[in-house]
Write a protein that holds these residues in place. Structure first.
Motif, mmCIF file in Angstrom:
data_model
loop_
_atom_site.group_PDB
_atom_site.id
_atom_site.type_symbol
_atom_site.label_atom_id
_atom_site.label_comp_id
_atom_site.label_asym_id
_atom_site.label_seq_id
_atom_site.Cartn_x
_atom_site.Cartn_y
_atom_site.Cartn_z
ATOM 1 N N PHE A 131 45.831 52.850 11.094
ATOM 2 C CA PHE A 131 45.381 53.677 12.294
ATOM 3 C C PHE A 131 46.104 54.723 12.631
ATOM 4 N N THR A 132 45.645 55.714 11.748
ATOM 5 C CA THR A 132 46.380 56.763 11.546
ATOM 6 C C THR A 132 46.341 57.843 12.702
ATOM 7 N N GLU A 133 45.026 58.108 13.606
ATOM 8 C CA GLU A 133 44.957 58.898 14.756
ATOM 9 C C GLU A 133 46.002 58.145 15.702
ATOM 10 N N LEU A 134 45.781 56.866 15.791
ATOM 11 C CA LEU A 134 46.694 56.048 16.945
ATOM 12 C C LEU A 134 48.142 56.383 16.726
ATOM 13 N N SER A 135 48.745 56.062 15.330
ATOM 14 C CA SER A 135 50.084 56.217 15.110
ATOM 15 C C SER A 135 50.446 57.522 15.280
ATOM 16 N N GLU A 136 49.804 58.736 15.207
ATOM 17 C CA GLU A 136 50.142 60.053 15.361
ATOM 18 C C GLU A 136 50.063 60.352 16.733
ATOM 19 N N ILE A 137 49.365 59.868 17.714
ATOM 20 C CA ILE A 137 49.366 60.285 19.083
ATOM 21 C C ILE A 137 50.596 59.515 19.572
ATOM 22 N N ALA A 138 50.864 58.349 19.056
ATOM 23 C CA ALA A 138 51.797 57.617 19.515
ATOM 24 C C ALA A 138 53.325 58.124 19.281
ATOM 25 N N ARG A 139 53.287 58.709 18.214
ATOM 26 C CA ARG A 139 54.547 59.501 17.365
ATOM 27 C C ARG A 139 54.670 60.720 18.304
ATOM 28 N N LEU A 140 53.633 61.551 18.810
ATOM 29 C CA LEU A 140 54.086 62.494 19.587
ATOM 30 C C LEU A 140 54.411 61.991 21.150
ATOM 31 N N CYS A 141 53.542 61.156 21.579
ATOM 32 C CA CYS A 141 54.024 60.434 22.798
ATOM 33 C C CYS A 141 55.511 60.059 22.701
ATOM 34 N N GLU A 142 55.863 59.447 21.695
ATOM 35 C CA GLU A 142 57.299 59.153 21.592
ATOM 36 C C GLU A 142 58.212 60.072 21.626
ATOM 37 N N SER A 143 57.846 61.089 20.888
ATOM 38 C CA SER A 143 58.814 62.382 21.053
ATOM 39 C C SER A 143 59.045 63.034 22.305
ATOM 40 N N ARG A 144 57.723 63.075 23.091
ATOM 41 C CA ARG A 144 57.919 63.767 24.285
ATOM 42 C C ARG A 144 58.619 62.699 25.383
ATOM 43 N N ALA A 145 58.411 61.554 25.361
ATOM 44 C CA ALA A 145 59.161 60.490 26.204
ATOM 45 C C ALA A 145 60.987 60.823 25.835
#
Length: 108
Positions: A62-76
């Motif tokens: 699930f590439t799109e989901l993993s990418e947004i999760a990665r971005l949110c993880e970094s922001r958090a």
């Protein structure tokens, strides 16, 4: 949205029977992870939740989901707590629907 080559590679690596079991576990875990994102009240809890979601999403391509999760993880990790939870939910919903629709061709 979905890396179908990754999905095919996973199926080949673990076998068709195990693949079906992994799919069931993945979807259950992802459903719970996405539903629970709103319960995280601190940036650290959000970072942990998004880290777990990222790994789960990568498991089945699930590439799109993993990418947004990665971005949110970094922001958090940077201390942000106002993250696009509705967008994450929408991406997961679309990705899950596409995966489930294509699933019969994957399990044969």
């Amino acid at each position: 949205m979905i890396d179908w080559d990754r999905v095919a590679e996973l199926k080949q690596t673990i076998g068709a029977t195990a693949f079906g079991q992994v799919v069931i576990l993945f979807l259950d875990e992802a459903d719970q992870s996405v539903a629970g994102l709103g319960a995280a009240s601190t940036a650290q809890e959000m970072q942990s939740a998004f880290h777990a979601l990222k790994g789960t999403a990568l498991t089945l391509g699930f590439t799109e989901l993993s990418e947004i999760a990665r971005l949110c993880e970094s922001r958090a990790e940077a201390g942000e707590s106002d993250l696009p939870l509705a967008e994450v939910q929408a991406i997961y919903t679309r990705s899950r629907a596409a995966f489930v629709q294509h699933l019969p061709t994957l399990t044969t």
